[in-house]
Motif scaffolding. Structure first.
Motif, PDB file in Angstrom:
ATOM      1  N   LYS A 119     -58.931 -97.963  24.691  1.00  0.00           N
ATOM      2  CA  LYS A 119     -57.852 -97.508  25.581  1.00  0.00           C
ATOM      3  C   LYS A 119     -56.496 -97.991  25.085  1.00  0.00           C
ATOM      4  O   LYS A 119     -55.509 -97.244  25.079  1.00  0.00           O
ATOM      5  CB  LYS A 119     -58.107 -98.015  27.005  1.00  0.00           C
ATOM      6  CG  LYS A 119     -59.311 -97.410  27.695  1.00  0.00           C
ATOM      7  CD  LYS A 119     -59.507 -98.058  29.063  1.00  0.00           C
ATOM      8  CE  LYS A 119     -60.803 -97.601  29.727  1.00  0.00           C
ATOM      9  NZ  LYS A 119     -61.022 -98.305  31.018  1.00  0.00           N
ATOM     10  N   ILE A 120     -56.431 -99.258  24.684  1.00  0.00           N
ATOM     11  CA  ILE A 120     -55.169 -99.806  24.195  1.00  0.00           C
ATOM     12  C   ILE A 120     -54.741 -99.097  22.915  1.00  0.00           C
ATOM     13  O   ILE A 120     -53.569 -98.743  22.742  1.00  0.00           O
ATOM     14  CB  ILE A 120     -55.290-101.323  23.963  1.00  0.00           C
ATOM     15  CG1 ILE A 120     -55.388-102.055  25.297  1.00  0.00           C
ATOM     16  CG2 ILE A 120     -54.088-101.848  23.167  1.00  0.00           C
ATOM     17  CD1 ILE A 120     -55.544-103.559  25.168  1.00  0.00           C
ATOM     18  N   ALA A 121     -55.687 -98.879  22.001  1.00  0.00           N
ATOM     19  CA  ALA A 121     -55.346 -98.230  20.738  1.00  0.00           C
ATOM     20  C   ALA A 121     -54.807 -96.818  20.961  1.00  0.00           C
ATOM     21  O   ALA A 121     -53.824 -96.406  20.329  1.00  0.00           O
ATOM     22  CB  ALA A 121     -56.569 -98.196  19.823  1.00  0.00           C
ATOM     23  N   VAL A 122     -55.440 -96.068  21.858  1.00  0.00           N
ATOM     24  CA  VAL A 122     -54.982 -94.702  22.157  1.00  0.00           C
ATOM     25  C   VAL A 122     -53.571 -94.739  22.735  1.00  0.00           C
ATOM     26  O   VAL A 122     -52.696 -93.947  22.340  1.00  0.00           O
ATOM     27  CB  VAL A 122     -55.963 -94.003  23.117  1.00  0.00           C
ATOM     28  CG1 VAL A 122     -55.383 -92.671  23.596  1.00  0.00           C
ATOM     29  CG2 VAL A 122     -57.311 -93.778  22.442  1.00  0.00           C
ATOM     30  N   THR A 123     -53.335 -95.665  23.649  1.00  0.00           N
ATOM     31  CA  THR A 123     -52.007 -95.790  24.261  1.00  0.00           C
ATOM     32  C   THR A 123     -50.958 -96.184  23.232  1.00  0.00           C
ATOM     33  O   THR A 123     -49.862 -95.613  23.182  1.00  0.00           O
ATOM     34  CB  THR A 123     -52.045 -96.822  25.399  1.00  0.00           C
ATOM     35  OG1 THR A 123     -53.008 -96.415  26.375  1.00  0.00           O
ATOM     36  CG2 THR A 123     -50.687 -96.955  26.067  1.00  0.00           C
TER      37      THR A 123
ATOM     38  N   GLU B 235     -40.968 -90.325  16.518  1.00  0.00           N
ATOM     39  CA  GLU B 235     -40.540 -88.979  16.908  1.00  0.00           C
ATOM     40  C   GLU B 235     -41.388 -87.913  16.217  1.00  0.00           C
ATOM     41  O   GLU B 235     -40.883 -86.952  15.636  1.00  0.00           O
ATOM     42  CB  GLU B 235     -39.050 -88.775  16.636  1.00  0.00           C
ATOM     43  CG  GLU B 235     -38.157 -89.737  17.412  1.00  0.00           C
ATOM     44  CD  GLU B 235     -36.674 -89.498  17.169  1.00  0.00           C
ATOM     45  OE1 GLU B 235     -36.328 -88.731  16.245  1.00  0.00           O
ATOM     46  OE2 GLU B 235     -35.857 -90.080  17.905  1.00  0.00           O
ATOM     47  N   ILE B 236     -42.709 -88.130  16.282  1.00  0.00           N
ATOM     48  CA  ILE B 236     -43.655 -87.146  15.774  1.00  0.00           C
ATOM     49  C   ILE B 236     -44.598 -86.738  16.903  1.00  0.00           C
ATOM     50  O   ILE B 236     -44.660 -87.401  17.940  1.00  0.00           O
ATOM     51  CB  ILE B 236     -44.457 -87.681  14.567  1.00  0.00           C
ATOM     52  CG1 ILE B 236     -45.319 -88.879  14.978  1.00  0.00           C
ATOM     53  CG2 ILE B 236     -43.518 -88.059  13.421  1.00  0.00           C
ATOM     54  CD1 ILE B 236     -46.189 -89.412  13.858  1.00  0.00           C
ATOM     55  N   GLU B 237     -45.337 -85.670  16.691  1.00  0.00           N
ATOM     56  CA  GLU B 237     -46.236 -85.141  17.720  1.00  0.00           C
ATOM     57  C   GLU B 237     -47.345 -86.158  18.000  1.00  0.00           C
ATOM     58  O   GLU B 237     -47.962 -86.697  17.083  1.00  0.00           O
ATOM     59  CB  GLU B 237     -46.823 -83.818  17.233  1.00  0.00           C
ATOM     60  CG  GLU B 237     -47.433 -82.953  18.333  1.00  0.00           C
ATOM     61  CD  GLU B 237     -48.830 -83.401  18.714  1.00  0.00           C
ATOM     62  OE1 GLU B 237     -49.160 -83.359  19.909  1.00  0.00           O
ATOM     63  OE2 GLU B 237     -49.582 -83.804  17.811  1.00  0.00           O
ATOM     64  N   ALA B 238     -47.577 -86.436  19.288  1.00  0.00           N
ATOM     65  CA  ALA B 238     -48.452 -87.547  19.658  1.00  0.00           C
ATOM     66  C   ALA B 238     -49.867 -87.143  20.015  1.00  0.00           C
ATOM     67  O   ALA B 238     -50.792 -87.950  19.858  1.00  0.00           O
ATOM     68  CB  ALA B 238     -47.834 -88.308  20.841  1.00  0.00           C
ATOM     69  N   GLU B 239     -50.084 -85.931  20.505  1.00  0.00           N
ATOM     70  CA  GLU B 239     -51.389 -85.587  21.072  1.00  0.00           C
ATOM     71  C   GLU B 239     -52.513 -85.647  20.046  1.00  0.00           C
ATOM     72  O   GLU B 239     -53.606 -86.141  20.323  1.00  0.00           O
ATOM     73  CB  GLU B 239     -51.332 -84.196  21.721  1.00  0.00           C
ATOM     74  CG  GLU B 239     -50.496 -84.149  22.990  1.00  0.00           C
ATOM     75  CD  GLU B 239     -50.898 -85.220  23.988  1.00  0.00           C
ATOM     76  OE1 GLU B 239     -52.101 -85.401  24.247  1.00  0.00           O
ATOM     77  OE2 GLU B 239     -49.987 -85.898  24.506  1.00  0.00           O
ATOM     78  N   GLU B 240     -52.255 -85.161  18.852  1.00  0.00           N
ATOM     79  CA  GLU B 240     -53.293 -85.177  17.825  1.00  0.00           C
ATOM     80  C   GLU B 240     -53.655 -86.612  17.443  1.00  0.00           C
ATOM     81  O   GLU B 240     -54.831 -86.935  17.231  1.00  0.00           O
ATOM     82  CB  GLU B 240     -52.824 -84.410  16.583  1.00  0.00           C
ATOM     83  CG  GLU B 240     -53.911 -84.314  15.505  1.00  0.00           C
ATOM     84  CD  GLU B 240     -53.462 -83.522  14.288  1.00  0.00           C
ATOM     85  OE1 GLU B 240     -54.295 -83.333  13.384  1.00  0.00           O
ATOM     86  OE2 GLU B 240     -52.290 -83.110  14.251  1.00  0.00           O
ATOM     87  N   ILE B 241     -52.656 -87.485  17.373  1.00  0.00           N
ATOM     88  CA  ILE B 241     -52.910 -88.890  17.031  1.00  0.00           C
ATOM     89  C   ILE B 241     -53.718 -89.568  18.125  1.00  0.00           C
ATOM     90  O   ILE B 241     -54.686 -90.294  17.854  1.00  0.00           O
ATOM     91  CB  ILE B 241     -51.573 -89.626  16.795  1.00  0.00           C
ATOM     92  CG1 ILE B 241     -50.856 -89.048  15.578  1.00  0.00           C
ATOM     93  CG2 ILE B 241     -51.800 -91.129  16.621  1.00  0.00           C
ATOM     94  CD1 ILE B 241     -49.475 -89.587  15.355  1.00  0.00           C
ATOM     95  N   CYS B 242     -53.353 -89.325  19.375  1.00  0.00           N
ATOM     96  CA  CYS B 242     -54.099 -89.922  20.490  1.00  0.00           C
ATOM     97  C   CYS B 242     -55.545 -89.456  20.489  1.00  0.00           C
ATOM     98  O   CYS B 242     -56.470 -90.255  20.690  1.00  0.00           O
ATOM     99  CB  CYS B 242     -53.432 -89.566  21.817  1.00  0.00           C
ATOM    100  SG  CYS B 242     -51.836 -90.358  22.062  1.00  0.00           S
TER     101      CYS B 242
END
Length: 359
Positions: free
Chosen positions: A184-188, A198-205
């Motif tokens: 959970k912490i890593a995803v956050t 300032e890059i797209e976050a959803e794919e990384i999460c």
């Protein structure tokens, strides 16, 4: 990754070595020669109580990151910490106190077991997973002053149940619960890291939600000559994000900052977050994976729990496309996850790993 540098170009396994904990119980007056590091330099060590911000490990508050009123300011602090330090201490991270307390107790209980019981979880030939030592690839290699157990925690199908300790009886359940909290912490943090860049976050999460999580639990026993040994040799992690929990108040973790070793003074239940080389590459060098090491104490032992967080293996390791332009070319190659790990485990150690990935 799970430890320090070795003297061989295959880092997928480790030779069996004696238990440092058992050696320390004999209370020797001197250290055996195989543990003595000739070029150990503690003279540049500084302690994280310096009034100068240049030598004070940054502190990030998760509650401020998620609070709309304080989010922007705390996000800039996080971005600055990753850019200039590669690490920070995270407080108010939301992991329940009971899970933190239970994890600390269970790793203490594990190392308190008789040696023969711990050896039931010993590393098998050809694998780093289990109780023993990491990256020992020759009989004359210098050894670190620590014992460790390294386990693959997530995804569940990666677990080698035959290696996971059956004793203490609550160890498995406790580590499973702890691993979920670290995910959970890593995803956050991945989300905030992307926002800072300032890059797209959803794919990384999503990549960290389905990513790989491996845990190394360390014991650094008291040492009669701490200035002559090393707990873990200087290295940078090859993970995406590394999350470290101290199990007591004995300092030992040090990061290299401006040519000086800065000691991270433990804060109760804080998590030390540091950038791994996957994130350095993803940020195209904006964030740096910091060199760090562990030193040991003459009188006290130290225990730590380190979670190495990797994005999903389907994600390529390369600079984020949003950070690349004609005026800002990529500094690193783009590799598949498998190519990245193969390069790490099969490399010549004469060249720093990150340099092999530069264009």
């Amino acid at each position: 990754m799970v430890g320090a540098e070795a003297d061989n170009s295959n880092l997928e396994w480790s030779l069996p070595v004696p238990s440092v904990q058992e050696l320390a119980k004999q209370q020797p007056d001197t250290v055996p020669s195989r543990y003595i590091v000739d070029d150990m330099d503690c003279s540049i060590t500084t302690v994280d109580t310096d009034s100068s911000d240049d030598h004070h490990v940054p502190l990030i508050d998760m509650t401020k990151l998620v609070n709309p009123d304080s989010h922007n300011e705390e996000l800039q602090k996080l971005h600055s910490a990753f850019k200039h330090w590669g690490l920070f201490q995270l407080i108010n991270h939301g992991v329940p106190d009971e899970i933190i307390r239970n994890m600390k107790e269970e790793i203490q209980n594990f190392f308190d077991l008789p040696l023969q019981e711990k050896k039931r979880s010993a590393q098998k030939p050809g694998s780093l997973e289990g109780y023993g030592q990491a990256f020992v690839t020759s009989e004359d290699q210098k050894l670190p002053w620590n014992d460790m157990i390294f386990l693959k925690a997530l995804p569940v199908q990666n677990k080698n149940v035959s290696i996971w300790p059956q004793k203490p009886p609550k160890f498995r359940e406790t580590l499973e619960n702890y691993s979920e909290e670290m995910r959970k912490i890593a995803v956050t943090l991945a989300r905030f890291m992307a926002m800072g860049l300032e890059i797209e976050a959803e794919e990384i999460c999503k990549a960290y939600q389905g990513g790989r999580y491996e845990v190394r639990m360390n014991l650094y026993p008291p040492c009669p000559e701490p200035e002559r040994v090393i707990g873990i040799s200087p290295h940078a992690d090859n993970s995406g994000i590394t999350l470290l929990l101290e199990c007591g108040n004995t300092p030992g973790l040090q990061f290299l900052k401006d040519g000086r070793w800065v000691t991270v003074v433990p804060i109760d239940d804080a998590i030390v977050v540091n950038i791994g080389q996957i994130s350095e590459i993803m940020s195209n060098g904006i964030y740096k994976a910091p060199d760090h090491r562990a030193v040991v104490n003459r009188l006290k032992d130290r225990m730590s729990i380190v979670m190495f967080c990797y994005p999903d293996s389907s994600i390529n390791v390369g600079p984020a496309k949003e950070l690349i332009s004609s005026g800002n070319p990529p500094l690193y190659k783009t590799l598949t996850h498998a190519e990245y790990l193969h390069t790490f485990t099969k490399r010549s150690l004469d060249i720093p790993f990150i340099d092999l990935l530069k264009i």
